[in-house]
Design an enzyme around this catalytic site. Sequence first.
Site, PDB file in Angstrom:
ATOM      1  N   GLU A  31       0.743  -1.171  -0.011  1.00 40.51           N
ATOM      2  CA  GLU A  31      -0.039   0.048  -0.148  1.00 40.51           C
ATOM      3  C   GLU A  31       0.946   1.236   0.058  1.00 40.51           C
ATOM      4  O   GLU A  31       0.408   2.229   0.270  1.00 40.51           O
ATOM      5  CB  GLU A  31      -0.907   0.076   0.956  1.00 40.51           C
TER       6      GLU A  31
ATOM      7  N   SER B  96      -5.450  -3.945  -0.426  1.00 42.91           N
ATOM      8  CA  SER B  96      -4.167  -3.788  -0.778  1.00 42.91           C
ATOM      9  C   SER B  96      -3.889  -4.184  -2.290  1.00 42.91           C
ATOM     10  O   SER B  96      -2.788  -3.593  -2.815  1.00 42.91           O
ATOM     11  CB  SER B  96      -3.479  -4.673   0.118  1.00 42.91           C
TER      12      SER B  96
ATOM     13  N   LYS C 286     -15.675  -1.880   2.847  1.00 40.85           N
ATOM     14  CA  LYS C 286     -14.957  -2.324   1.827  1.00 40.85           C
ATOM     15  C   LYS C 286     -16.070  -2.985   0.910  1.00 40.85           C
ATOM     16  O   LYS C 286     -16.834  -3.960   1.098  1.00 40.85           O
ATOM     17  CB  LYS C 286     -13.998  -3.469   1.970  1.00 40.85           C
TER      18      LYS C 286
ATOM     19  N   LYS D 129      -9.450   5.178   4.339  1.00 33.32           N
ATOM     20  CA  LYS D 129      -8.323   4.389   4.431  1.00 33.32           C
ATOM     21  C   LYS D 129      -7.664   3.904   3.066  1.00 33.32           C
ATOM     22  O   LYS D 129      -8.356   3.153   2.649  1.00 33.32           O
ATOM     23  CB  LYS D 129      -8.284   3.478   5.459  1.00 33.32           C
TER      24      LYS D 129
HETATM   25  P1  PGA Z   1      -6.405  -6.082   2.656  1.00 33.88           P
HETATM   26  O1  PGA Z   1      -5.984  -4.871   3.490  1.00 33.88           O
HETATM   27  O2  PGA Z   1      -7.041  -5.481   1.346  1.00 33.88           O
HETATM   28  O3  PGA Z   1      -5.244  -6.923   2.163  1.00 33.88           O
HETATM   29  O4  PGA Z   1      -7.432  -6.742   3.266  1.00 33.88           O
HETATM   30  C1  PGA Z   1      -6.526  -3.826   3.837  1.00 33.88           C
HETATM   31  C2  PGA Z   1      -6.945  -3.773   5.454  1.00 33.88           C
HETATM   32  O5  PGA Z   1      -6.716  -5.040   5.973  1.00 33.88           O
HETATM   33  O6  PGA Z   1      -7.444  -2.934   5.886  1.00 33.88           O
HETATM   34 ZN    ZN Z   2      -7.710  -4.064   7.963  1.00 30.92          ZN
END
Ligand code: PGA
Ligand code: ZN
Length: 436
Positions: free
Chosen positions: A211, A375, A345, A396
């Site tokens: 990231e 990510s 998400k 975020k």
């Molecule tokens: P991920 O990470 O997209 O790999 O799940 C982002 C997070 O954990 O907030």
């Molecule tokens: Zn997370």
Amino acid sequence: MKANTKISSIHAREVLDSRGNPTVEVEVTLEGGGFGRSIVASGASTGTHEALELRDNDNSRYGGKGVLRAVANVNEVIAPQLVTGGIDAADQNAVDQFLINIDGTRDKSGLGANSRLGISMASAHALANTLGLPLYRCLGGMSGNELPVPMVNIISGGQHGNWSVDLQDFLVIPIGACSYKEALIWCSDVRRAMWALLVQRGKAPNGVADEGGLGPTLSSNEEALELMVDAFTLSGHESGLDKDVAIGLDVAANEFYDDMSYVLHCENRRVTAQQMIDMQVQWTSSYPILSIEDPLYEDDWEGWRKITEKIGKGIQIIGDDLFTTNVNRINKGVEESTANAVLVKLNQIGTVSETLEVIALAKREGLATVISARSGETEDTTIADLAVATGAGQIKIGSLTRSERLAKYNQLLRIEDQLGSEAKYNGRKTFGQYLS
Ligand code: PGA
Ligand code: ZN
């Protein structure tokens, strides 16, 4: 005259994300000519309860990560039925309900959450295009004027940072800034200061993590917290919950949970759930920590309840892998008093409408909301508009490097500029419930 917003064609293709892994891109065209495109993101530290991402598992292509089956599901299964069904993009609920029904499985594994989310988002973009409105207006109406507080990744560990440290994200939260634009400048100052510190101490990493954060090899997780405070000082921004900048953590505890305990790789030790709680409680009294995400394993509801009870009045405790953007899990969290904020998400649940429902539920229950990238990201900027449309309060996205991250940060700068004097940014007010 009413624009014709019925979906007339849908086309999907396989493209690549920021890790070089395949993902689904979808284009939706409406009868009146409106056009929308979107690309689906993909996680690495995923929660078990997320909607399932369909991969080909054909090791002869992209190490098994191809998404040709999801693409075929869009082009050959969903598109013909959705187009014949005369579904109107002006009714996002109808589009999404169609997608949910056609899949028929609870975890959306039948046709793949990646196929459905691509259509759902592209349809929203096509409607905005027809109406000549920015997406945040189309999704949020006239009320969407608030820019989110960015939580910016400075030090990366865990899955995303090759286990340089165990915690996944050490973030800066620019609570004291007066505008989104100013918030970004402060975060950039902190990142530059962190780089300078790591160079000075002979710990500068060679590249950046997934990231865009820095992944220095450290001897303990606490060393990263000390570095954060030093970087704040060097950047010239005062740290503290009543000052300019504070620390956010994404512990992503699932990733180092093993057999009822947690393995701290960089410290060469194993700790119990109670020790994990005690350690984090201790950190909150020694460092200016305002927010902790996934402090414990995703199904340790009792542990989550304990840590929320201990520090949840003064600290934001976010459920990511715990809630997986899922109404049922959030309702359980509310019943059991676990966490006080929800990470949102899109691809954890699979459609725009279900995501909006989660945000509405969180707000009704007094839980803070943080819109989050994955990510594995792309140039798609939907989440920036989603954050403004819903007045989510926080976002975020990762660090202030790598264009798949900057695409979203820049989209928010664009929106702030377009909104002009209407634009709002409520750094401190956003965290009011923890600061009072
Ligand atoms: P991920 O990470 O997209 O790999 O799940 C982002 C997070 O954990 O907030
Ligand atoms: Zn997370």
